[in-house]
Write an enzyme that holds these catalytic residues in place. Structure first.
Site, PDB file in Angstrom:
ATOM      1  N   THR A 182       0.842  -1.196   0.000  1.00 51.36           N
ATOM      2  CA  THR A 182       0.000   0.000   0.000  1.00 51.36           C
ATOM      3  C   THR A 182       0.871   1.237   0.000  1.00 51.36           C
ATOM      4  OG1 THR A 182      -1.743   1.224   1.136  1.00 51.36           O
ATOM      5  CG2 THR A 182      -0.204   0.040   2.539  1.00 51.36           C
ATOM      6  N   ASN A 237      -0.610   3.978   1.085  1.00 48.88           N
ATOM      7  CA  ASN A 237      -1.388   4.770   2.036  1.00 48.88           C
ATOM      8  C   ASN A 237      -0.834   4.529   3.455  1.00 48.88           C
ATOM      9  OD1 ASN A 237      -3.430   5.378   3.968  1.00 48.88           O
ATOM     10  ND2 ASN A 237      -4.968   5.400   2.344  1.00 48.88           N
ATOM     11  N   LYS A 283      -3.271   3.161   6.109  1.00 48.57           N
ATOM     12  CA  LYS A 283      -3.523   1.716   5.993  1.00 48.57           C
ATOM     13  C   LYS A 283      -2.359   0.924   6.550  1.00 48.57           C
ATOM     14  CE  LYS A 283      -6.084   1.115   1.671  1.00 48.57           C
ATOM     15  NZ  LYS A 283      -6.003   0.431   0.370  1.00 48.57           N
ATOM     16  N   ASP A 320      -8.074  -3.500  -0.859  1.00 46.62           N
ATOM     17  CA  ASP A 320      -8.814  -2.463  -1.564  1.00 46.62           C
ATOM     18  C   ASP A 320     -10.075  -2.227  -0.741  1.00 46.62           C
ATOM     19  OD1 ASP A 320      -8.561  -0.798  -4.010  1.00 46.62           O
ATOM     20  OD2 ASP A 320     -10.599  -1.522  -4.322  1.00 46.62           O
ATOM     21  N   PHE A 355      -7.364   8.297   8.817  1.00 51.82           N
ATOM     22  CA  PHE A 355      -7.086   8.868   7.489  1.00 51.82           C
ATOM     23  C   PHE A 355      -8.385   8.869   6.674  1.00 51.82           C
ATOM     24  CE2 PHE A 355      -7.381   5.069   4.845  1.00 51.82           C
ATOM     25  CZ  PHE A 355      -7.284   4.068   5.793  1.00 51.82           C
ATOM     26  N   GLY A 356      -8.292   9.370   5.464  1.00 53.18           N
ATOM     27  CA  GLY A 356      -9.418   9.308   4.534  1.00 53.18           C
ATOM     28  C   GLY A 356     -10.698   9.895   5.110  1.00 53.18           C
ATOM     29  N   ASP A 359     -12.321   8.974   7.722  1.00 49.05           N
ATOM     30  CA  ASP A 359     -12.509   8.673   9.150  1.00 49.05           C
ATOM     31  C   ASP A 359     -13.193   9.799   9.947  1.00 49.05           C
ATOM     32  OD1 ASP A 359     -11.608   6.095   9.090  1.00 49.05           O
ATOM     33  OD2 ASP A 359      -9.576   6.558   9.758  1.00 49.05           O
ATOM     34  N   LYS A 368     -10.419   1.353  16.589  1.00 44.50           N
ATOM     35  CA  LYS A 368     -10.776   1.263  15.164  1.00 44.50           C
ATOM     36  C   LYS A 368     -10.587  -0.177  14.669  1.00 44.50           C
ATOM     37  CE  LYS A 368     -10.157   2.973  10.514  1.00 44.50           C
ATOM     38  NZ  LYS A 368      -9.411   3.717   9.517  1.00 44.50           N
TER      39      LYS A 368
HETATM   40  P1  ITT Z   1      -3.408   1.897  -1.795  1.00 39.30           P
HETATM   41  O1  ITT Z   1      -4.178   1.547  -3.055  1.00 39.30           O
HETATM   42  O2  ITT Z   1      -2.013   2.339  -2.082  1.00 39.30           O
HETATM   43  O3  ITT Z   1      -3.488   0.824  -0.758  1.00 39.30           O
HETATM   44  P2  ITT Z   1      -5.464   3.904  -1.477  1.00 39.30           P
HETATM   45  O4  ITT Z   1      -5.694   4.988  -0.480  1.00 39.30           O
HETATM   46  O5  ITT Z   1      -5.465   4.298  -2.931  1.00 39.30           O
HETATM   47  O6  ITT Z   1      -4.102   3.192  -1.107  1.00 39.30           O
HETATM   48  P3  ITT Z   1      -7.771   2.261  -2.029  1.00 39.30           P
HETATM   49  O7  ITT Z   1      -7.521   2.258  -3.490  1.00 39.30           O
HETATM   50  O8  ITT Z   1      -8.191   0.979  -1.363  1.00 39.30           O
HETATM   51  O9  ITT Z   1      -6.490   2.770  -1.219  1.00 39.30           O
HETATM   52  O10 ITT Z   1      -8.832   3.399  -1.755  1.00 39.30           O
HETATM   53  C1  ITT Z   1      -9.605   3.369  -0.621  1.00 39.30           C
HETATM   54  C2  ITT Z   1     -10.032   4.764  -0.269  1.00 39.30           C
HETATM   55  O11 ITT Z   1     -11.204   4.628   0.556  1.00 39.30           O
HETATM   56  C3  ITT Z   1      -8.986   5.457   0.610  1.00 39.30           C
HETATM   57  O12 ITT Z   1      -8.136   6.299  -0.125  1.00 39.30           O
HETATM   58  C4  ITT Z   1      -9.854   6.252   1.573  1.00 39.30           C
HETATM   59  O13 ITT Z   1     -10.216   7.454   0.981  1.00 39.30           O
HETATM   60  C5  ITT Z   1     -11.085   5.376   1.713  1.00 39.30           C
HETATM   61  N1  ITT Z   1     -10.934   4.472   2.878  1.00 39.30           N
HETATM   62  C6  ITT Z   1     -10.707   3.130   2.870  1.00 39.30           C
HETATM   63  N2  ITT Z   1     -10.563   2.668   4.111  1.00 39.30           N
HETATM   64  C7  ITT Z   1     -10.698   3.723   4.930  1.00 39.30           C
HETATM   65  C8  ITT Z   1     -10.629   3.883   6.318  1.00 39.30           C
HETATM   66  O14 ITT Z   1     -10.348   2.875   7.139  1.00 39.30           O
HETATM   67  N3  ITT Z   1     -10.804   5.110   6.814  1.00 39.30           N
HETATM   68  C9  ITT Z   1     -11.058   6.161   6.009  1.00 39.30           C
HETATM   69  N4  ITT Z   1     -11.113   6.104   4.686  1.00 39.30           N
HETATM   70  C10 ITT Z   1     -10.940   4.884   4.139  1.00 39.30           C
END
Ligand code: ITT
Length: 216
Positions: free
Chosen positions: A12, A14, A17, A74, A157-158, A160, A180
């Site tokens: 990842t 991220n 994550k 994902d 993140f994201g 949350d 979490k």
């Molecule tokens: P990788 O592909 O590099 O792992 P990414 O952020 O692009 O990182 P995804 O393609 O799986 O990951 O996209 C998932 C998105 O959904 C992520 O960027 C967040 O915006 C959101 N997301 C997923 N899980 C989350 C969480 O636990 N808390 C908050 N937002 C989340």
């Protein structure tokens, strides 16, 4: 005799994550590596139509490139009032290159007229373990919450800060990492992986995951 811990890559880019993977898997005797540890700076484009396809794209690519067993996830947010959008497109929702804050603002704006009782949402996560030899195992987790009217909390993140977990009674950004983990989609998918790793098939698979390079 020296005991060598099994090396597993977490595929990842991220950081949020990655922290959650490290936390959830800390009880396993594994050496968890990030992408930089195996010299990979970019993941493939997520062209799959489902979480599972995209997780497999990421895990499979890194497993082949690194020669090591690899975990990827994902995940996405499915909003009831938006017919389950943004879902698999959550990371690119609102356009490429937005910050987490801009993406949240975009979502809140889209549902600004949706009343409190209709702001339900589901977070989903599919974790895939892929080996250089082509073995694949898949684990899923989901969790329910309600979208708030503004961000709350500093953790995570994201999305949350705007996802109020039904079980925790607070947003994921107000929760500790352990809280979490106990209630989240990713925590549940990784718990399924941990449970599997203890089964006879899981133990056997994990034990035979010999590091092997593509060019060997
Ligand atoms: P990788 O592909 O590099 O792992 P990414 O952020 O692009 O990182 P995804 O393609 O799986 O990951 O996209 C998932 C998105 O959904 C992520 O960027 C967040 O915006 C959101 N997301 C997923 N899980 C989350 C969480 O636990 N808390 C908050 N937002 C989340």
């Amino acid at each position: 005799m020296t005991s060598k811990r099994l090396r597993v890559v977490i595929a990842t880019s991220n950081e949020g994550k990655l922290r959650e993977f490290r936390d959830a898997l800390s009880r396993l005797e594994l050496d968890l590596l990030g992408l930089a540890d195996v010299g990979i700076d970019r993941l493939p484009e997520e062209t799959g139509a489902s979480y599972e396809e995209n997780a497999l794209l990421k895990a499979g690519y890194v497993a082949l490139r690194s020669g090591l067993p690899t975990l990827a996830d994902d995940s996405g947010l499915e909003v009831d009032a938006l017919d389950r959008r943004p879902g698999v497109l959550s990371a690119r929702y609102g356009g490429e290159g937005l910050t987490d804050g801009e993406r949240m603002a975009h979502l809140l704006d889209e549902i600004k007229d949706v009343p409190a009782k209709a702001r339900g949402a589901t977070f989903r996560c599919v974790v895939v373990l892929a080996t250089p030899g082509g073995e694949v195992a898949t684990f899923e987790g989901e969790t329910r919450g309600e979208l708030t009217f503004g961000p709350r909390g500093e953790n995570g993140f994201g999305y949350d800060p705007i996802f109020r977990s039904v079980e925790l009674g607070k947003t994921f950004a107000e929760a500790t990492l352990a809280e979490k983990r106990s209630a989240s989609h990713r925590g549940r998918a990784l718990k399924a992986f941990l449970d599997w790793a203890r089964t006879p098939v899981g133990k056997k698979t994990m034990a035979v995951l010999e590091p092997r390079r593509e060019e060997d």
